[in-house]
Every structure is written in structure tokens, then in C-alpha cells.
Scaffold this motif. Structure first.
Motif, PDB file in Angstrom:
ATOM      1  N   TYR A  22      -0.035  -2.782  -3.028  1.00 44.65           N
ATOM      2  CA  TYR A  22       0.787  -1.625  -2.666  1.00 44.65           C
ATOM      3  C   TYR A  22       0.254  -0.911  -1.433  1.00 44.65           C
ATOM      4  O   TYR A  22       1.025  -0.494  -0.567  1.00 44.65           O
ATOM      5  CB  TYR A  22       0.879  -0.637  -3.838  1.00 44.65           C
ATOM      6  N   ARG A  23      -1.060  -0.777  -1.309  1.00 45.90           N
ATOM      7  CA  ARG A  23      -1.601  -0.094  -0.127  1.00 45.90           C
ATOM      8  C   ARG A  23      -1.302  -0.852   1.168  1.00 45.90           C
ATOM      9  O   ARG A  23      -0.858  -0.236   2.150  1.00 45.90           O
ATOM     10  CB  ARG A  23      -3.105   0.143  -0.299  1.00 45.90           C
ATOM     11  N   PRO A  24      -1.503  -2.175   1.229  1.00 50.52           N
ATOM     12  CA  PRO A  24      -1.112  -2.872   2.470  1.00 50.52           C
ATOM     13  C   PRO A  24       0.388  -2.811   2.744  1.00 50.52           C
ATOM     14  O   PRO A  24       0.811  -2.805   3.899  1.00 50.52           O
ATOM     15  CB  PRO A  24      -1.597  -4.307   2.256  1.00 50.52           C
ATOM     16  N   LEU A  40      -4.723   5.698  -0.151  1.00 45.53           N
ATOM     17  CA  LEU A  40      -5.889   5.314  -0.940  1.00 45.53           C
ATOM     18  C   LEU A  40      -5.516   5.231  -2.418  1.00 45.53           C
ATOM     19  O   LEU A  40      -4.494   5.759  -2.858  1.00 45.53           O
ATOM     20  CB  LEU A  40      -7.047   6.295  -0.734  1.00 45.53           C
ATOM     21  N   ASN A  41      -6.385   4.543  -3.175  1.00 48.08           N
ATOM     22  CA  ASN A  41      -6.286   4.518  -4.635  1.00 48.08           C
ATOM     23  C   ASN A  41      -7.145   5.638  -5.216  1.00 48.08           C
ATOM     24  O   ASN A  41      -8.245   5.907  -4.723  1.00 48.08           O
ATOM     25  CB  ASN A  41      -6.818   3.194  -5.197  1.00 48.08           C
ATOM     26  N   ASP A 169      -8.434  -7.478   5.803  1.00 48.12           N
ATOM     27  CA  ASP A 169      -7.322  -7.403   6.763  1.00 48.12           C
ATOM     28  C   ASP A 169      -6.059  -6.885   6.083  1.00 48.12           C
ATOM     29  O   ASP A 169      -5.457  -7.588   5.267  1.00 48.12           O
ATOM     30  CB  ASP A 169      -7.064  -8.797   7.350  1.00 48.12           C
ATOM     31  N   PRO A 170      -5.606  -5.666   6.412  1.00 50.34           N
ATOM     32  CA  PRO A 170      -4.407  -5.124   5.758  1.00 50.34           C
ATOM     33  C   PRO A 170      -3.151  -5.955   5.997  1.00 50.34           C
ATOM     34  O   PRO A 170      -2.190  -5.846   5.231  1.00 50.34           O
ATOM     35  CB  PRO A 170      -4.265  -3.728   6.389  1.00 50.34           C
ATOM     36  N   ALA A 171      -3.159  -6.771   7.036  1.00 51.07           N
ATOM     37  CA  ALA A 171      -1.992  -7.602   7.317  1.00 51.07           C
ATOM     38  C   ALA A 171      -1.998  -8.905   6.522  1.00 51.07           C
ATOM     39  O   ALA A 171      -1.019  -9.654   6.549  1.00 51.07           O
ATOM     40  CB  ALA A 171      -1.919  -7.917   8.814  1.00 51.07           C
ATOM     41  N   ASP A 172      -3.086  -9.182   5.812  1.00 49.35           N
ATOM     42  CA  ASP A 172      -3.212 -10.416   5.038  1.00 49.35           C
ATOM     43  C   ASP A 172      -2.778 -10.156   3.600  1.00 49.35           C
ATOM     44  O   ASP A 172      -3.077  -9.106   3.033  1.00 49.35           O
ATOM     45  CB  ASP A 172      -4.668 -10.896   5.074  1.00 49.35           C
ATOM     46  N   ARG A 173      -2.084 -11.116   2.964  1.00 50.49           N
ATOM     47  CA  ARG A 173      -1.623 -10.883   1.595  1.00 50.49           C
ATOM     48  C   ARG A 173      -2.777 -10.885   0.590  1.00 50.49           C
ATOM     49  O   ARG A 173      -2.575 -10.580  -0.589  1.00 50.49           O
ATOM     50  CB  ARG A 173      -0.541 -11.889   1.207  1.00 50.49           C
TER      51      ARG A 173
END
Length: 750
Positions: A22-24, A40-41, A169-173
Motif C-alpha cells: 500500500y505504501r508504494p 508511513l506505517n 526501491d518504491p518502484a519495485d513490486r
């Protein structure tokens, strides 16, 4: 100065939003819309501080386009004042301790991870533990919250540089996918025979062993399975013999095209099989290609798709369907540890397929079916727990409550913040190890969900282990009658709020407030209290618990009661019928019972099913349902209503006549089902009209029966019929109902 502060948004997202990407998702959305700030969590879920001109569009998408495993309950907005305009959008570190958010259930392998493990050019080719934020282990590996890697059983596996790069990496699943791993740094699997690890490809060697007819113990997500070639009658027979499981249906695993060859699949069934929960689904047979011993006397088979990379690789290499049944000793919980498996399953298994990722808690496979009345959960476990259930609006201010369920199909339920967490299937608490698992679950859920109850609920039965545990909790205890709890669980699942409802509750047994054994009930009332409007005419339950396992005992009592003692004598000439009658007449261990479950047993015994003992609970009832499936009953057997009693006497008159006339078992079973449905639906309509309500709820273990459920729903056309969809109709749903009853009474006293 205050005037220099920049106005943005404080956004609180509640629900199943941690460990699901959810954050990414928020990070990518913010970058797309030009939003700056942070996400953030924390113990309450996900916290977003956002600034920008597109805040309305940003907020709207937060629930509409959430990741596949996310379940957004609420998006709460308030103003936030920034001292300085944030220049970027970042994912900040998790904060806080405790848990007000939900933990995600384990999820089946997603399409992207599946493609990777089959791609020779991918670095995870052939890797049995590939996962990402859209799939993989969750609840089965977590040891604490917030859900971070160091609080899971993956803490034993430091990430390699490549996995760490994906994780960061936020762009990575795989961003912050806590179980992320590869062959260089993660868990491994191996094949073991006679306590010795074999060298080489464990998956290939296991597949070859299965082709040779081996029985293999396989470690999965929530425990071990015992597997064999489902097409090999000798292997299936050997598995049954070793496990002392003569008749209970065995679960099957195979790819979708294999399942289509063996069973009829509706679009809804196909979709449910492919859901991330990946349950066992009961499906109608269309082929007799598999050995009859897989599910003796049944017209349905229980199938599941491979749901981990290990299962996918094994099934793909093996090239056929596998029996995949729970790895346990009879009556005990499923085995989860490697040493425990070697010790307990060595007598069953020719080989083991082990791995070295620890299982934090055992989770059986969930079992479901889809009927004309909707989906039905028979066993709530892996893939479904710990999903929460919303409570009816009238319970919004409910205090934190714990409910401990019954003795069979143990499960506990926690209520907090307007939500109910109905725990995973534990089993029969008569077994010492299952009771130990029950105690562990009580501690486990309390810790994971920061639960501090002020109220406990349990069954009326004083000898139930769950009841004694509630009494020892030190909390105020509400004792809830068994069938009231069943009715409340169905009402609550359907978010019912009203002045009165009717419940048809049909099951095996439950202690009534009059100290007799109930089980064929029509109740009228609400969450706080009910009255018994109609009930099945009681008959002695000779031998108490023995009557549950020996159907002929119930048949003798019902035949005698309806004037057919001579027929009973001829049917059961090899049984101690006169001794049974004397005990019943003296009231010796023969409590009166209105149980519909025992009525099923009596009818099945008249047809000669299980002339000795049932080998598992519900065996003869399942055979009776299988006979009735798809059969046009024509005439139905007649029940009489005398006062408030539903009398099966006329039904037995017609049943005996049909048996003596040579009518087929299938026709007899169908007429019985239809007659029972008409009798209880008719009485329920009368009760509803008297109470001036249109709401009728169906609950109790007998409503696992697809034929009966569909017939009763049909007979109640024109009424608001409530059925179970996510909460088991059987005793696995008792704790949920107990909690609602206890809370309703508590709130009434305030």
C-alpha cells in the motif's frame, strides 16, 4: 509565523493496508499527481501527510485503486499544517508499537511471481519461495507488529544485495515485501529419506518418487501435507491404511485445466479457486477417472490450486493431480516443525520435502463451497484469517470482548474497534494438543492485536474446555446458549439490526437451558435474547457420545418412537437393541435430544450406511446428501406439527414403506431432505408471522449441506433469508455469535 504555514492533508487509512504494497502504491500515486509529503506505517494503519493542488483526486484514488491484497475500511481526512512546503514524497520509517490495523492473510502466488519461477532467464527461476507484496506468506510467519521483517520468521535470512535493492526501491513490486528472498539468501528446500538429506534437485526427486507411488510429507505454508499420486489407487489405499482414515474425503491439488477435466466449474467457482485465499473448494464430479477411494460415496471432490511456488513447481514437474491431505496424527493438529514431522509422520511417509523457513502458527487449508444460495465457508483458516468482519452498526461502541467458541471445531473471536476477528480453525478441544493450540491462539491473537478484553463469552456447557478456560480468565463471563450463538452469528455476519428475527438452527447437539440436548430449533428473538418457538420432537440419545458415532442407535430410538420397533429389530438384528432400549427407558445415559444431525444419522442408518461406527464426524450425513444431490424428489416425506413440536413420526412411516417397497436410496434421501426443509421452513414462516418479522436466519452444521440449504431457501421464498457466507455455519462460527450475544447483553445493562 502562523501565516506562513502551508495547509495540506492528514490522511489516515484504516484496514488491511500493511504488508500489501500500500505504501508504494501511495508513493507512485503521489508522484503521478505531483503530491509531496510522506507515508508511513503505524499501529493504526497507514498515515499520509500530503500537500499539493491535486489532493481531492489523490484522496479519491486511495480506496478505489488499492493493491490486490489491500482492504480499505476507511480514509479519514483532516487538515495538516506544514511549516515548510515538502519538496518530495517519501516513504518514512514505521513508527509505534501495538496493533490497531489488520494483519494480512497468507496469499497464493501471484501471476508475476509464477511467471518468474518458470522463466529460465529470471534470477528466481525454479525458486520455491518467490514472493512479492501481492502474494506469499504473511500470517503464517509473523511474530509481532508492526509487520516488519525482523518480526517475522524471515529474520533468519539476511537479504542479499540484489534482494535488498528490490526491497528498498518504491518502484519495485517487492518494496518492503518482508518475505522477499532468492536462492542466494532465502529459505531452501530439500528431500529427506530415513532422516538423511538427499543431494540434487529436491523437487524433481520428489516428483519422481510420487510417480513411483510414494507417500511424501510436504512442508507448506501453515503445516505439512501428506501427498500421493491421486491417479494411483494403490498409493491412495496405502495412504488411507497408514493414516487410519478409511472413508473421509481427501483433498486434491492440481492446475485449473486438470480440475476442469474432473469437475464442473461455474464462473464463480473458477474465480474463487484463483482468489489469493486459494481455498479447497467442493466441486461436482463429472468424471470417474480418479479412484473411488479419493472420496468414497461422494459426488463432490475437494480441489485447490497450487498456492505456493513450491507447490507450483512440484505439480508442474509431476504432471498430474496430487492428494494433499493434512499431515497429522488422527485427532491431533497439523504438524508444523521439521523435527515434529520426522517423529510423527515417519510412519506415514516414505519421504519428506522439507524447508527451513519456520512456521509461526499452524493454519489448515480453508474449505468452501458455492451453492445456489451463495458462497459457504466450511472451514475458516489459511487465506481467510486474520481478516476481520464488520459488526452491525448497533455494535459500533462495543467493548473489547473475547469469545471462546465450543468444543468441536474450536475457534476464538476477538472484538475491538467495531470489528470482529474470528480466528482460524483449531479442531476438537478434547485432544490435548489441540487444546494447547487453543491456548496458544488465545495468547497469540491477544498479543498481535493488542487486545485487552473486559468481557468473555462461552458456551453453556460446563464441561467444555473452552467454557472452563473462560471461567479461569478472570473476566466477567457471559454464558451463551449454543443455538442462540449460531443464530446471532448469522444475523451479525449479515449486519442485521432489528427488533426481532427468526432462526432455523439445525446441528448435531448443544446444551439447552433446560439441560436437554438441542439441535433442531426455531428460535425467535435478537442478539440479547431468544425464545424457542418450535423444535424437533425429542428422542433419547442412547449412549450419549456413542450415539454420535453409531447411527444405528438413533435409528432404533426414532423407529421405536414412530411405532416401527419390529422394523428396527429386523434392520439391526446383529446389534444389542434390547439392551439399548432398556437403558433408554431407564434414562441411563440417554438424554432427550431434538438434534437434526442425529435425525440424519437415523435415516442414513435405516439405509444401511455405516452399520458399525462412523469413521469421521458427519460421514453418513454426507452420504445422504450425496444421494440426494441432483435427484428430483417428487413427493416429500411428511412431518407433523403438534403444538410446538415438529414430529418426524409420519416421515418414518413413509420411509419404512419406501424401504420395504424397494425405492432407491437416492429417492428416499431426496424425499427426506425435501420433507425436512418443508417442515422447518413452514414452522419458521409461522414463527415469523407471529413475531411480525420477515427475517429468517439459517445456521448450524446441517446447513453445510448444500441440498438442504438450497431447499430451505427455496421454501422461504418471499422472506428475507440470511445465510452464512464468510462465517462457518458449523461450530467454527460459534465464537462470533457468542461475542455478539455477550456484547448485546452487556450494552443493555449499561
Amino acid at each position: 509565523m502562523h501565516g506562513a504555514l502551508k495547509k495540506g492533508s492528514h490522511i489516515r487509512v484504516r484496514g488491511q493496508v500493511q504488508g500489501v504494497g500500500y505504501r508504494p502504491f501511495v508513493w507512485a500515486l503521489a508522484h503521478k499527481l505531483g503530491i509531496t509529503g510522506s507515508v508511513l506505517n503505524d499501529p493504526e494503519g497507514v498515515l499520509i501527510l500530503a500537500y499539493g493542488s491535486a489532493l481531492d483526486a489523490f484522496t479519491a484514488v486511495l480506496s478505489e485503486q488499492a493493491p490486490p491484497l489491500a482492504r480499505v475500511d476507511a480514509v479519514e481526512l483532516s487538515d495538516h499544517l506544514f511549516a515548510e512546503t515538502p519538496s518530495d514524497f517519501v516513504i518514512a520509517p514505521s513508527t509505534g508499537e501495538g496493533a490497531k490495523t489488520r494483519i494480512t492473510p497468507d496469499a497464493a502466488t501471484c501471476d508475476q511471481c509464477f511467471a518468474e519461477i518458470l522463466d529460465p532467464n529470471d534470477r528466481r527461476f525454479g525458486y520455491a519461495f518467490a514472493n512479492c507484496t501481492h502474494c506469499g506468506p504473511r500470517f503464517s510467519i509473523i511474530n509481532g507488529v508492526p509487520y516488519d521483517r525482523e518480526k517475522t520468521t524471515m529474520a533468519d535470512f539476511p537479504m542479499c544485495a540484489e534482494c535488498a535493492e528490490e526491497y528498498a526501491d518504491p518502484a519495485d513490486r517487492r518494496f518492503h515485501a518482508q518475505p522477499v528472498a532468492c536462492a542466494n539468501c532465502g529459505p531452501r528446500c530439500w528431500r529427506e529419506v530415513n532422516g538423511v538429506e538427499e543431494q540434487g534437485d529436491a523437487i524433481a526427486a520428489t516428483a519422481e518418487g510420487l510417480r513411483r507411488g510414494e507417500i511424501v510429507a510436504i512442508k507448506g505454508l501453515g503445516g505439512f501435507h501428506l501427498a500421493c499420486d491421486a491417479r494411483n489407487p494403490d498409493a491412495v489405499a496405502r495412504l488411507r491404511e497408514r493414516k487410519h482414515r478409511p472413508a473421509k474425503p481427501l483433498a486434491l491439488m492440481g492446475p485449473l485445466d486438470t480440475i476442469r477435466r474432473h469437475c464442473r466449474l461455474s464462473p464463480d467457482e473458477e474465480a474463487r479457486l484463483q482468489d489469493p485465499a486459494a481455498p479447497i473448494l467442493l466441486l461436482e464430479k463429472i468424471s470417474d477417472d480418479l479412484p473411488e477411494a479419493v472420496a468414497p460415496g461422494q459426488t463432490v471432490l475437494g480441489w485447490m490450486l497450487p498456492y505456493t511456488p513450491l507447490h507450483h513447481l512440484l505439480i508442474d514437474t509431476f504432471g498430474g493431480p496430487l492428494v494433499m491431505t493434512s499431515g497429522n496424527l488422527s485427532g491431533e493438529p497439523q504438524v508444523i516443525g521439521n523435527e515434529e514431522a520426522s517423529e510423527k509422520l515417519g510412519r506415514f511417509a516414505d519421504a519428506f520435502l522439507m524447508h527451513d523457513r519456520q512456521i509461526a502458527r499452524r493454519l489448515d487449508d480453508s474449505v468452501e463451497r458455492i451453492t445456489a444460495a451463495g458462497p459457504m465457508v466450511l472451514r475458516r483458516a489459511r487465506g481467510q484469517v486474520p481478516e476481520t468482519l464488520p459488526l452491525p452498526q448497533t455494535f459500533a461502541d462495543a467493548p473489547q470482548t473475547i469469545a471462546y467458541g465450543g468444543q468441536m471445531k474450536g475457534a476464538i473471536c476477538l472484538v475491538k474497534d467495531g470489528l470482529a476477528l474470528l480466528g482460524h480453525h483449531l479442531g476438537n478441544l478434547d485432544d490435548a494438543l489441540t487444546y494447547e493450540a487453543f491456548l496458544q491462539a488465545d495468547r497469540d491473537y491477544a498479543e498481535l492485536f493488542a487486545h485487552d478484553p473486559v468481557l468473555a463469552a462461552c458456551d453453556l456447557h460446563p464441561e467444555f474446555a473452552a467454557t472452563r478456560h473462560a471461567e479461569a480468565s478472570g473476566l466477567p463471563v457471559e454464558y451463551v446458549q449454543h443455538h442462540h450463538a449460531h443464530m446471532a452469528s448469522c444475523l451479525g455476519e449479515n449486519l442485521w439490526s432489528g427488533d426481532a428475527a427468526v432462526g432455523i438452527v439445525l446441528d448435531g447437539l448443544g446444551l439447552g437451558p433446560d439441560n436437554t440436548v438441542w439441535g433442531g430449533e426455531i428460535l425467535v428473538g435478537d442478539y440479547g435474547s431468544v425464545e424457542r418457538a418450535y423444535y424437533l420432537r425429542p428422542a433419547p440419545l442412547p449412549g450419549g457420545d456413542q450415539a454420535q458415532s453409531e447411527p444405528w442407535r438413533n435409528a432404533v430410538m426414532r423407529l421405536d418412537q414412530s411405532g416401527h420397533a419390529a422394523f428396527a429389530d429386523s434392520l439391526f438384528a446383529d446389534r444389542p437393541v434390547e439392551t439399548l432400549r432398556r437403558a433408554a427407558a431407564a434414562g441411563f445415559n440417554a438424554p432427550p435430544s431434538s438434534s437434526a444431525g442425529r435425525l440424519f444419522d437415523a435415516v442414513a442408518a435405516c439405509l444401511g450406511y455405516c452399520p458399525g461406527r462412523q469413521s469421521f464426524e458427519g460421514e453418513v450425513a454426507m452420504r445422504l446428501e450425496a444421494q440426494a444431490q441432483g435427484q428430483n424428489a417428487g413427493d416429500s416425506y411428511r412431518f407433523a406439527i403438534e403444538g410446538r413440536q415438529i414430529d418426524p413420526g409420519p416421515m418414518f412411516d413413509e420411509l419404512v414403506f419406501d424401504i420395504e417397497s424397494g425405492v432407491s436410496d437416492a429417492m428416499i434421501a431426496a424425499r427426506f431432505h425435501r420433507g425436512l426443509a418443508q417442515a422447518f421452513a413452514g414452522a419458521a414462516r409461522c414463527a415469523a408471522d407471529e413475531a411480525e418479522t420477515r427475517t429468517i436466519a439459517l445456521s448450524g452444521g446441517c446447513f453445510q449441506n448444500r441440498v438442504l440449504t438450497e431447499m430451505v431457501v427455496e421454501e422461504l421464498s418471499g422472506y428475507d433469508v440470511l445465510v452464512h457466507r464468510k462465517v462457518p455455519a458449523n461450530d467454527g462460527g460459534l465464537a462470533f455469535g457468542q461475542a455478539l450475544v455477550a456484547i448485546a447483553r452487556h450494552m443493555d445493562r449499561q
